[in-house]
Design a protein around this motif. Structure first.
Motif, PDB file in Angstrom:
ATOM      1  N   SER A   1       0.841  -1.210   0.000  1.00  0.00           N
ATOM      2  CA  SER A   1       0.000   0.000   0.000  1.00  0.00           C
ATOM      3  C   SER A   1       0.872   1.254   0.000  1.00  0.00           C
ATOM      4  O   SER A   1       0.505   2.273  -0.593  1.00  0.00           O
ATOM      5  N   LEU A   2       2.030   1.187   0.665  1.00  0.00           N
ATOM      6  CA  LEU A   2       2.958   2.323   0.640  1.00  0.00           C
ATOM      7  C   LEU A   2       3.493   2.555  -0.774  1.00  0.00           C
ATOM      8  O   LEU A   2       3.646   3.698  -1.221  1.00  0.00           O
ATOM      9  N   CYS A   3       3.773   1.456  -1.488  1.00  0.00           N
ATOM     10  CA  CYS A   3       4.241   1.572  -2.876  1.00  0.00           C
ATOM     11  C   CYS A   3       3.179   2.256  -3.744  1.00  0.00           C
ATOM     12  O   CYS A   3       3.493   3.129  -4.559  1.00  0.00           O
ATOM     13  N   ILE A   4       1.932   1.853  -3.539  1.00  0.00           N
ATOM     14  CA  ILE A   4       0.829   2.456  -4.304  1.00  0.00           C
ATOM     15  C   ILE A   4       0.729   3.947  -3.992  1.00  0.00           C
ATOM     16  O   ILE A   4       0.525   4.773  -4.876  1.00  0.00           O
ATOM     17  N   GLY A   5       0.908   4.296  -2.693  1.00  0.00           N
ATOM     18  CA  GLY A   5       0.904   5.709  -2.313  1.00  0.00           C
ATOM     19  C   GLY A   5       2.051   6.476  -2.960  1.00  0.00           C
ATOM     20  O   GLY A   5       1.888   7.618  -3.392  1.00  0.00           O
ATOM     21  N   LEU A   6       3.201   5.825  -3.034  1.00  0.00           N
ATOM     22  CA  LEU A   6       4.383   6.443  -3.636  1.00  0.00           C
ATOM     23  C   LEU A   6       4.140   6.776  -5.107  1.00  0.00           C
ATOM     24  O   LEU A   6       4.570   7.821  -5.609  1.00  0.00           O
ATOM     25  N   TRP A   7       3.438   5.891  -5.804  1.00  0.00           N
ATOM     26  CA  TRP A   7       3.272   6.018  -7.263  1.00  0.00           C
ATOM     27  C   TRP A   7       1.959   6.681  -7.675  1.00  0.00           C
ATOM     28  O   TRP A   7       1.718   6.865  -8.868  1.00  0.00           O
TER      29      TRP A   7
ATOM     30  N   ASP B   1      11.997   7.322  -8.203  1.00  0.00           N
ATOM     31  CA  ASP B   1      12.912   7.850  -9.212  1.00  0.00           C
ATOM     32  C   ASP B   1      14.335   7.888  -8.633  1.00  0.00           C
ATOM     33  O   ASP B   1      14.561   8.508  -7.586  1.00  0.00           O
ATOM     34  N   PRO B   2      15.308   7.223  -9.260  1.00  0.00           N
ATOM     35  CA  PRO B   2      16.667   7.162  -8.699  1.00  0.00           C
ATOM     36  C   PRO B   2      17.317   8.528  -8.529  1.00  0.00           C
ATOM     37  O   PRO B   2      18.215   8.696  -7.698  1.00  0.00           O
ATOM     38  N   ASN B   3      16.849   9.508  -9.302  1.00  0.00           N
ATOM     39  CA  ASN B   3      17.408  10.860  -9.182  1.00  0.00           C
ATOM     40  C   ASN B   3      16.633  11.732  -8.201  1.00  0.00           C
ATOM     41  O   ASN B   3      16.955  12.909  -8.013  1.00  0.00           O
ATOM     42  N   LEU B   4      15.588  11.133  -7.575  1.00  0.00           N
ATOM     43  CA  LEU B   4      14.731  11.857  -6.629  1.00  0.00           C
ATOM     44  C   LEU B   4      14.229  13.180  -7.212  1.00  0.00           C
ATOM     45  O   LEU B   4      14.168  14.212  -6.541  1.00  0.00           O
ATOM     46  N   SER B   5      13.857  13.141  -8.488  1.00  0.00           N
ATOM     47  CA  SER B   5      13.428  14.363  -9.175  1.00  0.00           C
ATOM     48  C   SER B   5      11.911  14.473  -9.292  1.00  0.00           C
ATOM     49  O   SER B   5      11.409  15.380  -9.945  1.00  0.00           O
ATOM     50  N   VAL B   6      11.173  13.506  -8.670  1.00  0.00           N
ATOM     51  CA  VAL B   6       9.708  13.570  -8.699  1.00  0.00           C
ATOM     52  C   VAL B   6       9.240  14.093  -7.341  1.00  0.00           C
ATOM     53  O   VAL B   6       9.312  13.381  -6.336  1.00  0.00           O
ATOM     54  N   PRO B   7       8.799  15.350  -7.268  1.00  0.00           N
ATOM     55  CA  PRO B   7       8.449  15.972  -5.983  1.00  0.00           C
ATOM     56  C   PRO B   7       7.419  15.168  -5.177  1.00  0.00           C
ATOM     57  O   PRO B   7       7.547  15.053  -3.958  1.00  0.00           O
ATOM     58  N   SER B   8       6.421  14.603  -5.859  1.00  0.00           N
ATOM     59  CA  SER B   8       5.374  13.873  -5.130  1.00  0.00           C
ATOM     60  C   SER B   8       5.952  12.656  -4.405  1.00  0.00           C
ATOM     61  O   SER B   8       5.524  12.322  -3.296  1.00  0.00           O
ATOM     62  N   GLU B   9       6.941  11.998  -5.023  1.00  0.00           N
ATOM     63  CA  GLU B   9       7.573  10.833  -4.384  1.00  0.00           C
ATOM     64  C   GLU B   9       8.396  11.258  -3.178  1.00  0.00           C
ATOM     65  O   GLU B   9       8.316  10.656  -2.100  1.00  0.00           O
ATOM     66  N   THR B  10       9.200  12.303  -3.350  1.00  0.00           N
ATOM     67  CA  THR B  10      10.042  12.786  -2.256  1.00  0.00           C
ATOM     68  C   THR B  10       9.188  13.213  -1.069  1.00  0.00           C
ATOM     69  O   THR B  10       9.488  12.889   0.089  1.00  0.00           O
ATOM     70  N   GLU B  11       8.089  13.914  -1.370  1.00  0.00           N
ATOM     71  CA  GLU B  11       7.190  14.375  -0.309  1.00  0.00           C
ATOM     72  C   GLU B  11       6.523  13.203   0.392  1.00  0.00           C
ATOM     73  O   GLU B  11       6.396  13.180   1.624  1.00  0.00           O
ATOM     74  N   PHE B  12       6.112  12.174  -0.379  1.00  0.00           N
ATOM     75  CA  PHE B  12       5.454  11.010   0.214  1.00  0.00           C
ATOM     76  C   PHE B  12       6.410  10.277   1.159  1.00  0.00           C
ATOM     77  O   PHE B  12       6.028   9.898   2.268  1.00  0.00           O
TER      78      PHE B  12
END
Length: 466
Positions: free
Chosen positions: A41-47, A120-131
């Motif tokens: 469920s955390l993975c789903i939230g991440l994506w 994202d390996p470059n941590l360039s997706v703001p929504s992922e970093t924030e999650f």
């Protein structure tokens, strides 16, 4: 750059090693299923804020602990789950583990490791970093809380406080006693509709015949009962044998609804469990776990998949024997409220039933599910396409027919029947999406049509993923 799945990373192996270490720290694996579900469920939230890719489908289907079922997300199922994500929900098991703080902290490390790994390996997706940041902060807050179980949220009345008494209403204006609220009974489905649903299933000719014969037996028995005639004892508990993907669970679910329709079961529900849903890692806990499962299944069917794993060969003192004893007793005590179906591969199931006289005497009905032949596999594939609004051009159809013919003729012990078809369809969807994404202005026809290039290599891709 989005997450890219690489088999060389051995995601499943790494996950198994890390979770096994945590379960050793806890002292049991009772929470394994819940841990896996929470991490997925955390993975789903991440994506959930970005387009889902085939790489993410491959990743989430590799997140499962030892002895737990491998998830089988299809591409569109993951897309749907991501679109319906409503936010982080902390499961009870995590709050309980906070009591043994070290285990909860180890889980948090695992959660964060996986979220970073699958982003994202470059941590360039703001929504992922924030999650990742918000999830870590929330879980750390629970770990460091003085009240992780949330007892302070419960309203506790002070025993010293006097309750203000309301004056009694005049005799003519007394409140009428409230009627007891009863749960509405689940409406019964029409038997003819259920039988049409059974007939619509691909193949299973003998199973369909056996189910109808069983229904006739029950109907006539009820008529004899209503006319004051003797009725011989009847056991509705069954053994389903067959390879994976042959429709055992589907038929069991349909049977539960049929039994409800003809008045045999009060709820018509199905609870599916395997060894991990019944057996715990230490003395006494298996009894509680099995009784809980039986109680949940009351009024419906308890479906035990791979039931022979409850009595592995050469392990006489296995906790699975305790689960078997409780199920046998429940079959006797709840004979009018519970139907038990045990299922699995043919040979191990026959050994399992013959290993215990109690099992042999209670399971008198055997349903064997044959492998689907090549024509039936093709039918299943076409049904999946139709249901999801895809079509195949002529060349693709011919190739698919050859593919399923080859699959059937060269099947081995790993043959997955309808599951293999589903995996091939899922990969065809992904290949089609990759092809269509390159078109500047795809037409409706393009969006619906599989070509040979979409399905070619799907079987090889599946083998690599495994």
């Amino acid at each position: 750059m989005p997450y890219h799945y690489d088999p060389a990373d051995n995601l499943h192996g790494t996950y198994m090693v890390k979770t096994a270490a945590i379960y050793r720290m806890i002292g049991h694996t009772d929470f394994a299923q819940q841990v896996d579900e929470f991490i997925r469920s955390l993975c789903i939230g991440l994506w959930h804020s970005q387009p889902i890719t085939e790489d993410q489908v491959l990743a989430i289907n590799n997140i499962y602990s030892k002895n737990q079922k491998r998830p089988t997300y299809l591409y569109w199922e993951l897309v749907t789950a991501a679109s319906k994500y409503t936010g982080l929900k902390i499961p009870d098991f995590f709050r309980v583990l906070v009591i043994t703080k070290r285990a909860a902290e180890a889980l948090l490390v695992l959660f964060r490791y996986l979220l970073v790994k699958l982003s994202d390996p470059n941590l360039s997706v703001p929504s992922e970093t924030e999650f990742i940041s918000e999830t870590t902060k929330t879980l750390e807050g629970i770990i460091n809380s003085e009240d992780p179980l949330g007892f302070s949220e419960l309203a506790v009345s002070s025993p010293a406080k006097k309750t203000e008494q309301r004056p009694e209403a005049p005799a003519d204006k007394k409140e009428a006693p409230k009627e007891e609220q009863k749960e509405e009974a689940k409406p019964k489905e029409n038997l003819d509709d259920l039988l049409k649903e059974l007939d619509s299933l691909v193949g299973l000719a003998q199973i369909k015949k056996d189910v109808r014969s069983l229904i006739n037996l029950i109907k006539v028995r009820k008529l004899r009962e209503e006319n004051g005639l003797a009725v011989p004892p009847l056991s509705l508990h069954m053994v389903f044998t067959g390879n994976p993907g042959t429709g055992k669970t589907t038929v069991a679910r349909l049977l539960s609804r049929i039994y409800h329709s003809i008045g045999i079961l009060s709820e018509g529900t199905l609870l599916e469990v395997d060894r991990s849903g019944l057996v715990a890692g230490y003395v006494g806990q298996t009894a509680l776990k099995t009784k809980e499962a039986v109680e949940k299944a009351k009024g419906g069917i308890l479906f035990v998949d791979e039931a022979y794993s409850l009595a592995p060969e050469g392990t006489g003192n296995d906790f699975g024997q305790e689960a078997i004893s409780i199920i046998l007793k429940s079959m006797e005590d709840m004979r009018n409220e519970l139907v038990v179906i045990v299922a699995g591969y043919p040979e191990p199931m026959h050994r399992f039933i013959s290993s215990n006289p109690g099992l042999e005497s209670r399971f008198g009905k055997y349903f064997h599910f044959e492998d689907y032949n090549s024509a039936e596999l093709m039918q299943i594939y076409k049904a999946m396409c139709e249901k999801n609004q895809y079509q195949n051009d002529e060349e693709c159809l011919k190739f698919a027919e050859e593919l399923f013919k080859d699959m059937y003729e060269n099947r081995d012990e790993n043959f997955g029947n309808a599951r293999d078809v589903r995996n091939i369809f899922e990969r065809a969807v992904a290949n089609h999406s990759n092809r269509i994404a390159k078109l500047e202005c795809p037409t409706r026809e393009d969006l619906m049509t599989f070509r040979k290039e979409d399905i070619i290599g799907c079987k090889e891709d599946e083998a690599k993923a495994e």
